[in-house]
Design an enzyme around this catalytic site. Structure first.
Site, PDB file in Angstrom:
ATOM      1  N   GLY A 170      50.671  11.410  30.521  1.00  0.00           N
ATOM      2  CA  GLY A 170      49.622  11.877  29.630  1.00  0.00           C
ATOM      3  C   GLY A 170      48.223  11.480  30.029  1.00  0.00           C
ATOM      4  O   GLY A 170      47.311  11.520  29.199  1.00  0.00           O
ATOM      5  N   ASP A 220      49.390  20.218  41.761  1.00  0.00           N
ATOM      6  CA  ASP A 220      49.988  18.914  41.476  1.00  0.00           C
ATOM      7  C   ASP A 220      51.199  18.668  42.366  1.00  0.00           C
ATOM      8  O   ASP A 220      51.332  17.624  43.006  1.00  0.00           O
ATOM      9  CB  ASP A 220      50.407  18.828  40.008  1.00  0.00           C
ATOM     10  CG  ASP A 220      49.240  18.946  39.054  1.00  0.00           C
ATOM     11  OD1 ASP A 220      48.084  18.943  39.515  1.00  0.00           O
ATOM     12  OD2 ASP A 220      49.482  19.070  37.840  1.00  0.00           O
TER      13      ASP A 220
END
Length: 493
Positions: A170, A220
């Site tokens: 997160g 990513d």
């Protein structure tokens, strides 16, 4: 991906990469929990894979629109330790502070049962929120064995997989990609499936998009798989062209400061902005007279002009011919009534939602130009070239402002950028920007190597002001392909 022995790793000087796995295996022997202590059988080999988190230096959310991006693999990483088992089953254990999460399923459910269909598998996990973490791992297993057509290899049995990660969740440094890439590398090694870096990354992205249900772009997974320590991965996301690994000039560094505001690409903000960008592309294609066909909610556009990517539109052309004709905001229902759908395979336009089409479309067009200029400047950066560093910093500040204009800012990340700007280039801090999917998460900071104490002071000040913990990312690490998969028998640990 190459499979190496522990001796080969040690001889190459990469022993530090596998050290966390070896330490964990030794610690298992003293576990009070017998299910952990006896997790691995000493009669079977182990496969160890490692994949890092990443710092988004430039490019961010423009990846799904085909932008050039510059990404730095971080020292924090996810380690996956896999052991083949004879039983036709998948057994997962994810170590967390204070305990472990567990998940298991028959291998046959994935290979030949109702969950062989990716949509059914995604729906199955959607009904089990407590097991959602496992969807990323089962998703890459599906990508390898079912979608990758290696089901015959699975006739040799299943696997037991232990997962441990130092990539914080997160915080916008791509914990999900590190998890996917590490686990997929280990699973592919177990079944002797050969995957190059690009294939590893695209399979991991597919799993996140279509099983875990997060509409991420490709940068990513590509950084986690193909990144190199102390190098910026220069990646053109059309869809996954590695253009090089760029050295950071001596005297300069990129830092990350976590805002303490949790970030998730499954959140509505990221998905809304992504959908709005594809809505804008659909409108531009019509304005340009490109032929479009519709199949269900998906559009297909014949686009020899820009190849289907917003990032290929020149900023000047966009500003003159298209930007004024795009709506500032548009209701999904009105878009669907006129256009039917977009070319995006992983988002859907909601009839009830309002979309900021113009700003979401403008971002990747201009961000691609900013990244290209940033990369050009990086090539001429050297100690003492403060004018070059200042221009690079200005590009980061502009990128940050564009995120905010799209609705992907946050008060925490804005404050961190403000603190960097106030400290200034005269103290060795040249620029900063929000990273990844935005809406919180981590800020990337560009400065001199000697500015690390200042970065730590800014983080401490932010912690005092906000009451949040500001984790720092100051070191780079190796990508999964750089390490390879290490095969070792348990006694070696």
């Amino acid at each position: 991906m190459r499979i190496r022995t522990l001796d080969e790793v040690r001889r190459s000087g990469d022993a530090e990469l596998v050290a966390p796995a070896l330490a964990r295996l030794r610690a298992l022997r003293d576990e009070p929990d017998p299910t952990l202590r006896d997790l691995f059988d000493e009669r079977a080999p182990l496969f160890v894979a490692r994949a890092p988190g990443r710092l988004d230096v430039m490019g961010g959310i423009a990846d799904y629109s085909g932008s050039l991006v510059l990404q730095l693999p971080l020292a924090c990483a996810t380690t996956a330790i896999l052991q083949p088992i004879d039983e036709p089953a998948i057994e997962l254990v994810s170590l967390r502070a204070g305990g472990a999460d567990r998940f298991s399923m028959p291998l046959a459910d994935l290979l030949s049962g109702p969950l062989r269909d990716a949509g059914a598998l995604a729906a199955w996990f959607a009904e089990r929120p407590d097991d959602r973490w496992a969807s990323y791992v089962i998703g890459v297993a599906h990508a390898c064995l079912v979608r990758g057509d290696a089901m015959q290899a699975a006739s040799v049995g299943g696997f037991r997989l232990l997962i441990e990660s130092s990539v914080p969740e997160g915080k916008g440094v791509s914990s999900s990609a590190a998890l996917e890439v590490a686990c997929l590398a280990a699973i592919a090694a177990r079944y002797r499936v050969t995957l190059g870096g690009e294939a590893l990354a695209t399979a991991a992205q597919w799993a996140e998009n279509h099983v875990a249900g997060a509409p991420c772009g490709i940068m990513d997974q590509m950084t986690s798989a193909c990144g190199r320590r102390d190098r910026l991965l220069r990646l053109r996301c059309q869809p996954d062209v590695v253009e090089g690994h760029v050295a950071i000039p001596p005297g300069f560094r990129f830092y990350g400061i976590d805002s303490g505001i949790r970030h998730a690409v499954t959140g509505a903000d990221y998905g809304t902005v992504r959908a709005a960008a594809f809505m804008g592309y659909r409108m531009i294609a019509e304005l340009a007279g490109l032929e479009a066909t519709l199949s269900g909610a998906r559009a297909r556009i014949e686009d020899p002009r820009w190849g289907g990517y917003l990032a290929n539109i020149a900023p000047a052309e966009f500003a003159e011919h298209f930007e004024p004709k795009l709506p500032e905001r548009m209701r999904g229902a009105d878009f669907l009534a006129r256009f039917g759908g977009t070319t995006d395979a992983v988002t859907r336009v909601s009839a009830e939602r309002q979309y900021a089409v113009r700003r979401a479309t403008a971002h990747p067009v201009r961000e691609n130009a900013r990244v290209a200029r940033f990369a050009e400047l990086l090539g001429v950066l050297h100690e003492g070239a403060e004018d070059v560093a200042r221009e690079m910093g200005a590009l980061m500040y502009a990128s940050h402002a564009s995120y905010g204009a799209c609705g992907l800012g946050s008060e925490g990340t804005d404050r961190l950028v403000e603190l960097v700007r106030a400290t200034g280039a005269e103290h060795g801090l040249f620029g900063a920007k929000i990273t990844g999917g935005g809406s919180g998460g981590t800020v990337a900071v560009f400065g001199t190597e000697g500015a690390e104490p200042l970065v730590r002071q800014l983080a401490a000040r932010y912690e005092r002001e906000s009451g949040r913990t500001a984790e720092l990312f100051v070191r780079s690490g190796a990508g999964a392909m750089e390490m390879g998969v290490v095969e070792l028998p348990l006694p070696e640990a």
